[in-house]
Write a protein that holds these residues in place. Structure first.
Motif, PDB file in Angstrom:
ATOM      1  N   UNK A 141      72.195 -68.835 -11.959  1.00 22.95           N
ATOM      2  CA  UNK A 141      73.852 -69.072 -11.287  1.00 22.95           C
ATOM      3  C   UNK A 141      73.152 -69.831  -9.655  1.00 22.95           C
ATOM      4  N   UNK A 142      74.201 -70.222  -9.189  1.00 29.60           N
ATOM      5  CA  UNK A 142      73.439 -71.059  -8.255  1.00 29.60           C
ATOM      6  C   UNK A 142      73.433 -70.525  -6.770  1.00 29.60           C
ATOM      7  N   UNK A 143      72.527 -71.614  -5.860  1.00 32.03           N
ATOM      8  CA  UNK A 143      72.127 -71.187  -5.062  1.00 32.03           C
ATOM      9  C   UNK A 143      70.319 -70.953  -4.768  1.00 32.03           C
ATOM     10  N   UNK A 144      70.284 -70.836  -5.811  1.00 31.10           N
ATOM     11  CA  UNK A 144      68.738 -69.983  -6.169  1.00 31.10           C
ATOM     12  C   UNK A 144      67.666 -71.056  -6.203  1.00 31.10           C
ATOM     13  N   UNK A 145      68.195 -72.035  -6.206  1.00 34.22           N
ATOM     14  CA  UNK A 145      66.778 -72.913  -6.846  1.00 34.22           C
ATOM     15  C   UNK A 145      66.786 -74.353  -5.112  1.00 34.22           C
ATOM     16  N   UNK A 146      67.937 -73.950  -4.636  1.00 32.25           N
ATOM     17  CA  UNK A 146      68.558 -74.319  -3.896  1.00 32.25           C
ATOM     18  C   UNK A 146      68.124 -73.984  -2.054  1.00 32.25           C
TER      19      UNK A 146
END
Length: 327
Positions: A138-143
């Motif tokens: 999903x979005x946002x994890x790596x960033x």
């Protein structure tokens, strides 16, 4: 070997009969004792010999080695060290497995890798974006940076993400299809326990941050230097009687953790076959895993030093196998 006594309690003994070293696990439970399947000698939960066929005389030290065991939170915890040092307070609180108001699914994987690689994996959830594209990504994890704190022997970490793309598991389990706010709270306790609290809400809604959509309870039990029994459960405090939700969690967790096992086993193979012998490299998102490794290493070294007789004690650093894999 484990056996359940007639009184319902669990006992753990070394799986070698002290007579001829036959496996006690090939025997049978007689009352509160285990009877060896080779010659019929019986042993109590504390290893005491309670019966020898024909009343053959035995020495005072003739007994099986026993390990203190306690069944709690839906699991059996066995203390493998000095029995007098067994401390129930060291058992992690995984009570959501069995307490009212919670439901869950569970499983066990046999992983051909060192247990610390699995602890690395669970404490570094940036990998979900790349390894678990159909389940946990999903979005946002790596960033989003991982915030880490160490409190004695406990490592805690968190990642808070706002207005990011949803994940397949939140679509399937909670019907969250648009932008979401998402959180990950990680806690490690030595030697092998990790509690992962995961949650999501519709972006900007008023559900308190930190409310668990589900909690993953993990125990990484080493078998050898290169094999691990991975016990897990995924628990929730909603949809308790919804069999479809349970199936969703079971299927998606089985798939995700099988993906973890495959990549960690391959990682172990490449570590072992690397002729350079260089250590693993730690980056910012490895901070929680590195902190856990340092705690394990310190405790293993302390235990090794304590086992050395005083007369032979050396000021030199104690080598701990399997604990020096990162720098």
């Amino acid at each position: 070997m484990l056996f359940r006594r007639q009184d319902g309690n669990v006992a753990a003994l070394n799986d070698r009969c002290p007579h001829r070293k036959a496996p006690l696990s090939s025997g049978e439970v007689i009352g509160n004792d285990i009877q060896c399947g080779y010659h019929g000698i019986r042993f109590a939960a504390d290893g005491t010999c309670t019966h020898v066929p024909g009343n053959a005389p035995i020495g005072s030290n003739f007994r099986a080695r026993y390990f203190p065991a306690r069944e709690v939170h839906g699991l059996i915890f066995v203390w493998l060290g000095e029995p007098l040092l067994a401390d129930p307070a060291l058992i992690p609180d995984f009570s959501e497995n069995v307490k009212a108001g919670w439901a869950g699914v569970h499983g066990m994987l046999y992983v051909r890798a060192n247990y610390q690689l699995l602890i690395d994996n669970i404490l570094d959830l940036t990998h979900v974006v790349y390894v678990h594209k159909t389940t946990l990504a999903g979005g946002g994890v790596a960033e989003t940076p991982l915030q880490v704190e160490v409190d004695g022997d406990v490592v805690r970490a968190q990642r808070l993400m706002h207005n990011v793309d949803t994940a397949p598991i939140y679509k399937a389990a909670r019907n969250l299809h648009g932008k979401i706010d998402r959180w990950q709270f990680l806690e490690f306790r030595p030697p092998i326990y990790a509690r992962i609290t995961l949650g999501a809400r519709e972006a900007g809604s008023d559900l308190p941050v930190g409310t668990p959509t589900h909690i993953v309870l993990n125990s990484f039990t080493p078998e050898t230097e290169r094999t691990t029994h991975y016990f897990w459960s995924t628990v929730r405090s909603w949809g308790l009687d919804d069999a479809n939700v349970s199936k969703t969690y079971k299927d998606m967790t089985d798939l995700a953790f099988a993906e973890d096992a495959r990549i960690v086993e391959r990682q172990q193979q490449l570590i072992d076959s690397d002729p350079s012998g260089t250590p693993l490299v730690s980056l910012a998102f490895d901070r929680a895993a590195l902190a856990a490794r340092r705690i394990i290493k310190r405790k293993l070294e302390s235990e090794a030093l304590a086992a050395v007789p005083t007369a032979n004690a050396s000021p030199k650093r104690v080598t701990v196998r399997g604990a020096d894999a990162t720098a």
